[in-house]
Design a protein around this motif. Structure first.
Motif, short mmCIF file in Angstrom:
data_model
loop_
_atom_site.label_atom_id
_atom_site.label_comp_id
_atom_site.label_asym_id
_atom_site.label_seq_id
_atom_site.Cartn_x
_atom_site.Cartn_y
_atom_site.Cartn_z
N PHE A 250 42.82 50.79 48.66
CA PHE A 250 43.54 51.50 47.50
C PHE A 250 44.87 52.12 47.85
CE2 PHE A 250 39.13 51.79 46.04
CZ PHE A 250 39.15 51.38 44.81
N THR A 251 45.30 51.32 48.68
CA THR A 251 46.68 51.63 49.23
C THR A 251 48.00 50.79 48.43
OG1 THR A 251 46.07 52.80 51.33
CG2 THR A 251 48.54 52.20 51.11
N TYR A 252 48.92 51.49 47.87
CA TYR A 252 49.85 50.56 47.30
C TYR A 252 50.70 50.13 48.21
CZ TYR A 252 53.99 49.42 44.31
OH TYR A 252 55.03 48.81 43.83
N THR A 253 51.20 48.96 47.95
CA THR A 253 51.98 48.04 49.00
C THR A 253 53.19 47.20 48.13
OG1 THR A 253 50.64 46.09 48.91
CG2 THR A 253 49.89 47.60 50.44
N GLY A 254 52.94 47.28 46.85
CA GLY A 254 53.90 46.37 46.09
C GLY A 254 53.29 45.23 46.05
N ARG A 255 52.40 44.71 46.77
CA ARG A 255 51.70 43.09 46.76
C ARG A 255 50.37 43.36 46.05
NH1 ARG A 255 54.18 44.20 51.00
NH2 ARG A 255 52.42 44.25 52.22
N ASN A 256 49.80 44.65 45.65
CA ASN A 256 48.59 44.58 45.38
C ASN A 256 47.96 43.71 44.14
OD1 ASN A 256 49.71 47.36 46.03
ND2 ASN A 256 47.71 47.38 46.73
N CYS A 257 46.68 43.38 44.38
CA CYS A 257 45.97 42.59 43.27
C CYS A 257 45.95 43.64 42.09
CB CYS A 257 44.74 42.23 43.35
SG CYS A 257 44.41 40.97 44.84
N PRO A 258 45.78 43.27 40.97
CA PRO A 258 45.49 44.04 39.62
C PRO A 258 43.96 44.31 39.88
CG PRO A 258 46.68 42.33 38.93
CD PRO A 258 46.34 41.79 40.28
N LEU A 259 43.59 45.69 39.89
CA LEU A 259 42.10 45.92 39.97
C LEU A 259 41.66 46.57 38.92
CD1 LEU A 259 42.52 48.24 43.30
CD2 LEU A 259 42.01 45.72 43.14
N ILE A 260 40.24 46.17 38.62
CA ILE A 260 39.62 46.60 37.38
C ILE A 260 38.41 47.54 37.67
CG2 ILE A 260 38.19 45.50 35.70
CD1 ILE A 260 39.44 42.71 36.05
N SER A 261 38.43 48.41 37.09
CA SER A 261 37.16 49.30 37.18
C SER A 261 36.43 49.32 35.95
CB SER A 261 37.76 51.16 37.51
OG SER A 261 36.76 51.88 37.21
N GLY A 262 34.91 49.13 36.01
CA GLY A 262 34.15 49.13 35.04
C GLY A 262 33.73 50.35 34.56
N HIS A 263 34.29 50.87 33.36
CA HIS A 263 33.92 52.05 32.99
C HIS A 263 32.32 52.15 32.59
CE1 HIS A 263 34.07 55.50 29.69
NE2 HIS A 263 34.47 56.27 30.68
N ASP B 5 48.49 49.83 38.52
CA ASP B 5 47.74 48.87 39.47
C ASP B 5 46.25 48.79 39.14
OD1 ASP B 5 50.36 49.23 41.20
OD2 ASP B 5 49.31 51.45 40.98
N VAL B 6 45.78 49.70 38.30
CA VAL B 6 43.93 49.63 38.04
C VAL B 6 43.99 49.94 36.74
CG1 VAL B 6 42.10 50.74 38.89
CG2 VAL B 6 43.96 50.61 40.36
N LEU B 7 43.13 48.88 36.08
CA LEU B 7 42.72 49.55 34.55
C LEU B 7 41.57 49.60 34.48
CD1 LEU B 7 43.79 49.58 31.72
CD2 LEU B 7 43.35 46.85 31.31
N GLU B 8 40.96 50.87 34.15
CA GLU B 8 39.34 50.93 33.71
C GLU B 8 39.22 50.73 32.41
OE1 GLU B 8 37.25 54.61 35.44
OE2 GLU B 8 37.72 55.36 33.45
N SER B 9 37.98 50.09 32.18
CA SER B 9 37.84 49.50 30.88
C SER B 9 36.05 49.51 30.64
CB SER B 9 38.25 48.14 30.60
OG SER B 9 37.96 47.73 29.25
N ASP B 10 35.67 49.58 29.34
CA ASP B 10 34.55 49.43 28.93
C ASP B 10 34.14 47.90 29.00
OD1 ASP B 10 33.48 52.14 28.51
OD2 ASP B 10 34.24 52.21 26.50
N TYR B 11 35.04 47.19 29.29
CA TYR B 11 34.97 45.78 28.94
C TYR B 11 35.70 44.94 30.20
CZ TYR B 11 33.90 47.21 24.22
OH TYR B 11 33.46 47.71 23.25
N PRO B 12 35.05 45.18 31.35
CA PRO B 12 35.78 44.81 32.41
C PRO B 12 35.84 43.23 32.48
CG PRO B 12 33.81 45.78 33.26
CD PRO B 12 33.90 46.02 31.95
N ILE B 13 35.04 42.54 32.12
CA ILE B 13 34.78 41.22 32.07
C ILE B 13 35.86 40.45 31.27
CG2 ILE B 13 33.58 39.30 31.41
CD1 ILE B 13 31.01 40.76 32.24
N GLU B 14 36.20 41.26 29.92
CA GLU B 14 37.46 41.13 28.99
C GLU B 14 38.86 41.08 29.70
OE1 GLU B 14 36.49 39.77 25.57
OE2 GLU B 14 35.09 39.19 27.06
N VAL B 15 38.85 42.24 30.71
CA VAL B 15 40.09 42.64 31.27
C VAL B 15 40.21 41.25 32.27
CG1 VAL B 15 41.29 43.95 33.07
CG2 VAL B 15 40.07 45.05 31.07
N ALA B 16 39.41 40.87 33.03
CA ALA B 16 39.50 39.54 33.86
C ALA B 16 39.74 38.45 33.02
CB ALA B 16 38.18 39.33 34.62
N LYS B 17 39.26 38.17 31.76
CA LYS B 17 39.66 37.37 31.12
C LYS B 17 41.15 37.14 30.71
CE LYS B 17 35.21 36.27 29.20
NZ LYS B 17 34.32 36.29 27.86
#
Length: 304
Positions: free
Chosen positions: A46-59, A283-295
């Protein structure tokens, strides 16, 4: 430049997903596991490097038909589709067992009635969970201990603060030695300070929605290496200065789509909004629809 960052992050995450940099690579869903051997690895993830993957949080684990929120079954289903971590809601039963449930009352998410706090754990175990459509499932209310034990080697769980005293939460995480895959939502630096007094390895999802809140964490001396910052439900250009301050400290920025973009009716516009969150610097998106964010991110990469 922001779009390039998103593309880089998407392709990096796909590479990790395929070759198992963060988890196992065989078996259904295992390629999407997030696994750490120590708290320091969780902090680094969870450290910002400027090269991070987009992260998904399932609400609450996500809202999918057949899979109730705040259930192990919902977490497992999401991990079949995408790497994710999960914001969950611990609450107490009458006999002080910590279980997962967002509401204080039982009606919306179970076939029970009244208040969770009026039930003994053995009584709560007799109830069944409903999915997002109100359809009753065969799944039961899990205890927080069950979830923490299950999630080890699979994902990270982020504990929201409902009615569980902080001392009980800290004691459970300490007893299970779960500092490598549990993080705590804190609303101000005093809460973070309390947990750090109990153990130095706690990781936090901290409410930092303004420069004033940023300064409060700085003045309290909370280690930035142990913070992910929740900045609000919307990605706004005026937040850029706050993003820059947090990134300069190595802190990832999280937006929650649950009260905002998740409610959009038009799927194309919704997916575009998900991607825009990352394009604008979060860098992180929390969503009720984490599978949809991945899509939505797979559409950027051209992967179907």
């Amino acid at each position: 430049m922001k779009t390039i960052k998103v593309l880089h992050g998407v392709f990096l995450c796909l590479f990790i997903n395929l070759f198992g940099a963060y988890g196992q690579t065989s078996g259904e869903g295992k390629r999407n596991f997030i696994s750490f051997a120590a708290a320091q690895e969780l902090h680094e993830y969870f450290t910002y490097t400027g090269r991070n993957c987009p992260l998904i949080s399932g609400h609450r684990g996500g809202k999918e038909s057949g899979y109730p929120e705040n259930s192990i079954e919902a977490f497992a289903n999401t991990l079949k589709h995408t790497p994710a971590f999960f914001e969950i809601d611990p609450r107490l039963t009458k006999d002080s067992v910590i279980v997962l449930m967002h509401d204080a009352s039982l009606e919306r998410t179970t076939n029970g009635h009244g208040k969770l706090r009026d039930l003994l754990w053995k009584e709560a175990q007799q109830l069944y969970l409903k999915d997002v459509n109100g359809v009753l499932t065969d799944f039961k209310i899990p205890s927080l201990e069950e979830v923490i034990v299950w999630s080890k080697g699979k994902t990270v769980v982020n504990l929201d603060h409902k009615d569980v005293p902080m001392e009980m939460t800290a004691a459970l995480v300490k007893r299970l030695n779960a500092f490598d895959h549990v993080m705590i939502t804190v609303h101000d630096p005093s809460e973070a300070s309390y947990y750090l007094e109990q153990h130095p390895d706690f990781m936090f999802s901290a409410f930092i929605r303004s420069e004033e809140e940023f300064k409060s964490y700085e003045e309290a001396g909370i280690p930035w290496s142990q913070i992910m910052a929740y900045v609000g439900p919307l990605s706004k250009p005026e937040n850029q200065a706050l993003y820059d301050q947090l990134h300069a400290k190595g802190v990832l920025v999280m937006i929650s789509a649950a009260p905002s973009y998740d409610k959009m009716d038009n799927k194309a516009e919704q997916f575009a909004s998900y991607r825009k969150v990352f394009e604008e610097g979060a860098d992180v998106l929390e969503s009720d629809y984490p599978i949809e964010v991945a899509k939505s991110l797979e559409m950027v990469s051209g992967v179907e």
